[in-house]
Design a protein around this motif. Structure first.
Motif: not given
Length: 444
Positions: A124-129
């Motif tokens: 999910l953090a990668a999606a936020g990036d």
């Protein structure tokens, strides 16, 4: 999916049925439980050191990503016509998204396992990036910050609990790694962001590279054999069964044991993270005015000085139970804030650097000692939920105070707003120092 924590002795090494020889030769405290024999994708029974490294890397990378944009906000203000209040609101949105997640799902890792939260949080953090890198308006930036906050909220309690589970014989080391990755990630984020923002697209490059690193980390996290959380159980203990009732939102409660240690650590964390939040959102502009420079890297370094000093102190200085040392640490944070304000009024950059390093180092010694004592007093079976409750209080310091300071900056200017905040924070530090120094009353 279970988690990254060490299994109990529910499997006898003499039994090879359905297992690889490498698993059968493992010591009992590292052997997977019989009920957790999964498909081939989860058969990598990594050693404890590798598991610790994976958890620490996940926590570090996610907090770096949450602070990559700190030195780029000045550019975003020009591109998107953002105000200082908008910048501080973006910081607060991250916390407002993080806190409800911590409160609602913080206890899930105690039932589902640590990896069950850490792995989706990294993805999910990668999606936020991706959302943040392609943002073209304030609301897109806000969405990206919210996704980052949800990801960190999912992983914060689970990662801290996983480290405690993996290092049950070294609770001090587990607390050190947790805090060093947290403070270190926040400190490194602005510096990494500034170093990667020098190209033609200063917003796309840092977040794209960071997303690639997160997705690469997902591979070993997905392959490692999951483990059950909590205490090691004897072979006769029945397997833990999780029902939907276990996953319902729970009210945040103070721990039954070590309540004084919990409250002291939570209060110190609240004040510290309020200071950290103001530094990260306003220090680049403060430093630019004081040093007469537009360099993103200079502002990032100043923003990272406080947190970097805190992380270094947490790594190098052992925790202490000496009440006087902890009280002096909180007093040192107040002194550092006073020096930073004095630098603004006197135009002396040296005071800014000295105050940042002094305040960060003293905070690191005090908070790590209080945090270690609080974690050591927690019930291992409830460590995930109790750590989540602690971090909810700590992260509240990075929310409303920052928005208030941002509003004061628009009304009264940068230096008066920072001065007023520093005075209030120093007063709270002094009150906490007096409380810590006072000998606790004996329990009945």
């Amino acid at each position: 999916m279970a988690d990254l924590s060490p299994a109990g002795s529910g499997l006898r090494t003499a039994q090879l049925d359905g297992r690889r020889l490498s698993e059968a030769l493992l010591p009992l405290e590292l052997a997977p439980r019989a009920q957790l024999q999964l498909a081939a994708i989860s058969r990598w029974n990594a050693l404890r050191g590798i598991r610790v490294g994976l958890v620490a890397t996940a926590l570090l990378l996610m907090l770096i990503g949450a602070n990559l944009a700190t030195p780029i906000y000045a550019l975003l203000q020009q591109r998107l016509s953002l105000t200082p209040l908008d910048t501080t609101v973006l910081f607060a949105i991250y916390v407002f998204a993080l806190i409800p997640v911590l409160a609602v799902v913080g206890h899930w890792s105690d039932h589902l396992g640590r990896r069950a939260l850490i792995l989706p949080a990294v993805a999910l953090a990668a999606a936020g990036d991706a959302v943040f890198a392609t943002a073209g308006s304030f609301w897109q930036l806000a969405l990206g910050r919210a996704v980052q906050g949800i990801a960190v909220g999912l992983s914060t309690g689970a990662a801290g609990a996983a480290l405690g589970d993996l290092l049950p014989d070294h609770p001090t080391l587990a607390a050190k790694i947790t805090l060093a990755c947290s403070a270190g990630g926040v400190a490194l984020g602005p510096v990494v962001g500034a170093l990667l923002a020098g190209g033609s697209d200063p917003l796309l490059t840092p977040f794209l590279l960071h997303a690639v690193a997160l997705l690469a980390l997902c591979v070993p996290l997905a392959l490692v054999h999951p483990r059950m959380p909590g205490r090691n159980r004897p072979p006769t203990s029945p397997p833990r069964i999780t029902t939907p009732a276990h996953l319902r939102p729970q009210r945040l409660r103070l721990p039954r044991t070590g309540r004084r240690e919990f409250l002291l650590a939570a209060t110190a964390g609240f004040v510290s993270y309020a200071v950290f939040g103001v530094y990260l959102s306003l220090a680049p502009a403060f430093a630019a005015n004081l040093l007469n420079t537009d360099s993103h890297l200079v502002g990032a370094i100043v923003a990272a000085l406080l947190l970097g000093s805190s992380a270094t102190a947490q790594l190098l200085v052992p925790p202490t139970s000496d009440r006087l040392v902890i009280a002096l640490g909180m007093t040192g944070l107040a002194t550092g804030l006073a020096l930073v304000v004095a630098a603004g009024y006197t135009g002396t950059p040296a005071l800014l650097f000295i105050g940042s390093v002094l305040g960060g180092a003293c905070q690191g010694v005090a908070f790590r000692s209080l945090f270690t004592s609080a974690v050591a007093a927690m019930n291992p079976e409830r460590r995930g939920s109790e750590l989540s409750a602690l971090w909810v209080i700590v992260y509240l310091g990075s929310s409303l105070p920052i928005v208030i300071v941002g509003a004061l900056v628009q009304s009264y200017g940068l230096l008066p707003a920072v001065s007023g905040f520093a005075a209030l924070a120093a007063l709270l530090c002094a009150a906490l120092a007096a409380t810590v120094a006072r000998k606790p009353k004996p329990t009945a």
